[in-house]
Design an enzyme around this catalytic site. Structure first.
Site, PDB file in Angstrom:
ATOM      1  N   PRO A   1      22.682 -28.253  -8.788  1.00 26.78           N
ATOM      2  CA  PRO A   1      23.752 -27.272  -9.005  1.00 26.78           C
ATOM      3  C   PRO A   1      24.991 -27.835  -9.684  1.00 26.78           C
ATOM      4  O   PRO A   1      25.643 -27.145 -10.464  1.00 26.78           O
ATOM      5  CB  PRO A   1      24.065 -26.787  -7.581  1.00 26.78           C
ATOM      6  CG  PRO A   1      22.807 -26.994  -6.815  1.00 26.78           C
ATOM      7  CD  PRO A   1      22.200 -28.239  -7.388  1.00 26.78           C
TER       8      PRO A   1
ATOM      9  N   ILE B   1      14.612 -24.227 -10.706  1.00 31.40           N
ATOM     10  CA  ILE B   1      13.305 -24.861 -10.639  1.00 31.40           C
ATOM     11  C   ILE B   1      12.198 -23.822 -10.831  1.00 31.40           C
ATOM     12  O   ILE B   1      12.009 -22.934  -9.986  1.00 31.40           O
ATOM     13  CB  ILE B   1      13.107 -25.595  -9.297  1.00 31.40           C
ATOM     14  CG1 ILE B   1      14.281 -26.547  -9.024  1.00 31.40           C
ATOM     15  CG2 ILE B   1      11.772 -26.329  -9.293  1.00 31.40           C
ATOM     16  CD1 ILE B   1      14.532 -27.574 -10.096  1.00 31.40           C
ATOM     17  N   THR B   2      11.448 -23.929 -11.923  1.00 35.93           N
ATOM     18  CA  THR B   2      10.314 -23.048 -12.178  1.00 35.93           C
ATOM     19  C   THR B   2       9.199 -23.362 -11.188  1.00 35.93           C
ATOM     20  O   THR B   2       8.871 -24.522 -10.964  1.00 35.93           O
ATOM     21  CB  THR B   2       9.805 -23.224 -13.618  1.00 35.93           C
ATOM     22  OG1 THR B   2      10.873 -22.930 -14.524  1.00 35.93           O
ATOM     23  CG2 THR B   2       8.642 -22.298 -13.899  1.00 35.93           C
TER      24      THR B   2
ATOM     25  N   GLU C   1       8.135 -32.729 -22.758  1.00 33.17           N
ATOM     26  CA  GLU C   1       8.672 -31.422 -22.372  1.00 33.17           C
ATOM     27  C   GLU C   1       9.402 -30.766 -23.537  1.00 33.17           C
ATOM     28  O   GLU C   1       9.262 -29.554 -23.780  1.00 33.17           O
ATOM     29  CB  GLU C   1       9.615 -31.567 -21.180  1.00 33.17           C
ATOM     30  CG  GLU C   1      10.214 -30.232 -20.741  1.00 33.17           C
ATOM     31  CD  GLU C   1      11.184 -30.362 -19.574  1.00 33.17           C
ATOM     32  OE1 GLU C   1      11.784 -29.345 -19.204  1.00 33.17           O
ATOM     33  OE2 GLU C   1      11.339 -31.478 -19.031  1.00 33.17           O
TER      34      GLU C   1
ATOM     35  N   GLN D   1      12.773  -3.653 -50.390  1.00 28.73           N
ATOM     36  CA  GLN D   1      12.981  -5.042 -50.787  1.00 28.73           C
ATOM     37  C   GLN D   1      13.836  -5.822 -49.791  1.00 28.73           C
ATOM     38  O   GLN D   1      13.524  -6.973 -49.459  1.00 28.73           O
ATOM     39  CB  GLN D   1      13.626  -5.106 -52.178  1.00 28.73           C
ATOM     40  CG  GLN D   1      13.729  -6.542 -52.701  1.00 28.73           C
ATOM     41  CD  GLN D   1      14.428  -6.611 -54.038  1.00 28.73           C
ATOM     42  OE1 GLN D   1      15.627  -6.353 -54.122  1.00 28.73           O
ATOM     43  NE2 GLN D   1      13.700  -6.954 -55.091  1.00 28.73           N
TER      44      GLN D   1
ATOM     45  N   GLN E   1      15.918  -6.127 -34.744  1.00 34.16           N
ATOM     46  CA  GLN E   1      16.683  -5.282 -35.662  1.00 34.16           C
ATOM     47  C   GLN E   1      15.761  -4.486 -36.591  1.00 34.16           C
ATOM     48  O   GLN E   1      16.025  -3.324 -36.907  1.00 34.16           O
ATOM     49  CB  GLN E   1      17.640  -6.140 -36.481  1.00 34.16           C
ATOM     50  CG  GLN E   1      18.521  -5.355 -37.454  1.00 34.16           C
ATOM     51  CD  GLN E   1      19.602  -4.543 -36.747  1.00 34.16           C
ATOM     52  OE1 GLN E   1      19.943  -4.832 -35.606  1.00 34.16           O
ATOM     53  NE2 GLN E   1      20.117  -3.528 -37.433  1.00 34.16           N
TER      54      GLN E   1
ATOM     55  N   GLY F   1      15.331 -27.589 -20.061  1.00 36.58           N
ATOM     56  CA  GLY F   1      14.766 -28.837 -20.562  1.00 36.58           C
ATOM     57  C   GLY F   1      15.747 -29.685 -21.345  1.00 36.58           C
ATOM     58  O   GLY F   1      15.353 -30.518 -22.165  1.00 36.58           O
ATOM     59  N   GLY F   2      17.035 -29.488 -21.099  1.00 30.59           N
ATOM     60  CA  GLY F   2      18.079 -30.182 -21.855  1.00 30.59           C
ATOM     61  C   GLY F   2      18.719 -29.215 -22.822  1.00 30.59           C
ATOM     62  O   GLY F   2      18.054 -28.688 -23.721  1.00 30.59           O
TER      63      GLY F   2
END
Length: 388
Positions: free
Chosen positions: A130, A159-160, A243, A280, A337, A364-365
């Site tokens: 935390p 935490i997954t 990771e 276009q 969009q 993961g950072g």
């Protein structure tokens, strides 16, 4: 797919895994997204099919395949439009199981790694705290040796698989006086006295259970120490390369899915007497989006090849995650969009895809941390070496 990296066997695996996901997973996704819990039966089916053992040695129930099977696994998981389900699967296999596979001894592997590969046990990796965020060395959790056990105290967050997993791979300080060399890694049973978890409510990744975990005088047997005491920090840093590459691959795969879906929609949607893909300005938008996806994908494949060959690609993996997750957020934003008002509707995939993608530059950072890691290597000449 590029023949430089994928063989006929890889593509056969892709086809069979895609079919498996459509048959066994997709019919349940909306329910799991709503309930925030993935039913146990699918973990066992993944295990039965060998999907949790792609990089695990055969002696521990795995298939010991090259890294491009993992790339296929990640890419196809992103294309069923549930970042939470995908995260639960790859966090189990490539976060928790990686530490068991690389640092665990034979006893630990037979007790935890083999049933993980078989889908009978679910794991999670507990590093973030935390008050620490991406500052791994600043963690406050402690595991103090007392006789033949360690006494674990502290907390982890974001935490997954943190709520419904069977075991936890936990980083804690065995020497609180040493910032970097005082961290060790442990495998902790979920039912250990003093372990508790609170489920967190998230913007996206709804299907996965993300938890805040508390450790209150948890007794961890000394045989549950992974690797050597005090080597936790380099172990963590070493696996961050994998990771971060995984998250880069996830990013290019979900962006690719977004482009494909947007283009399919544009071909069917008619305005002012012609389908949207004939305008276009929209054609050029798709051209730009597809180009950015391809650039990241080819880079990520090249880094996967180097990692598979045993190179330590911490800089390149950091670059992969930094740029691929940024690209995915922007491409998916543009894809939404292109759907106009329908992109904002929950019955279409873009709303969920946009929410799920936003975690990429954070988990993961964070991108900010990655930029500093890259700067240290590019500007300061810093070198990182693998711990094992």
């Amino acid at each position: 797919m590029s023949s430089m990296y994928f063989t006929e066997e890889h593509e056969a695996f892709r086809a069979s895994f895609k079919e498996f996901l459509q048959k066994e997973v997709v019919p349940h996704i909306d329910k799991w997204e709503k309930n925030g819990e993935i039913e146990r039966f699918i973990w066992r089916k993944f295990g039965e099919m060998g999907y949790f053992g792609l990089s695990t040695p055969e002696e521990y129930g795995g298939l010991d395949l090259d890294l491009f099977y993992t790339v296929v696994f990640l890419e196809e998981l992103q294309k069923i439009n549930s970042g939470g389900f995908a995260a639960a699967m790859w966090a189990h296999e490539y976060l928790a199981m990686t530490h068991l596979n690389k640092e665990g001894n034979d006893f630990q592997k037979k007790k935890y790694l083999t049933p993980s590969a078989e889908g009978d046990m679910i794991g999670c990796l507990c590093i973030t705290e935390p008050f620490g965020g991406s500052d791994v060395a600043g963690m406050r959790s402690t595991a103090i040796k007392q006789g033949d056990k360690y006494i674990l105290n502290g907390s982890k967050t974001f935490i997954t698989n943190g709520v419904y997993s069977d075991y936890l791979v936990v980083a804690a300080k065995t020497d609180p006086t040493d910032k970097y060399k005082g961290i060790s890694i442990f495998v902790v049973d979920r039912d250990s006295k003093g372990v508790s978890a609170t489920k967190l409510d998230k913007l996206g990744w709804k299907a996965s259970d993300t938890g805040e975990i508390a450790f209150d005088n948890v007794e961890v047997p000394e045989e549950n120490l992974l690797g050597e005491e005090g080597k936790g920090f380099p172990y963590i840093m070493q696996h961050f390369a994998l990771e971060r590459l995984l998250m880069g691959v996830n990013a290019h795969a979900r962006a690719d899915f977004a482009v494909d879906y947007a283009l399919e929609y544009m071909k069917e949607r008619v305005a002012f007497g012609k389908s949207l893909e004939r305008f276009q300005v929209l054609r050029h938008k798709i051209a730009e989006m597809a180009s950015r996806v391809d650039m990241c994908r080819e880079y990520n494949y090249s880094i996967a090849k180097r990692l598979n060959d045993g190179q330590y690609v911490v800089k390149e993996a950091s670059m992969s995650k930094l740029l691929s997750t940024k690209m995915a957020d922007e491409v998916i934003y543009d894809a939404l969009q292109l759907l106009g008002g329908y992109g904002y509707m929950e019955e279409y995939p873009m709303a969920r895809l946009l929410r799920d993608s936003r975690l990429g530059p954070i988990g993961g950072g964070t991108s900010e941390i990655l930029k500093e890691i890259i700067a240290k290597m590019v500007i300061d000449g810093k070198e990182y070496k693998p711990a094992t």
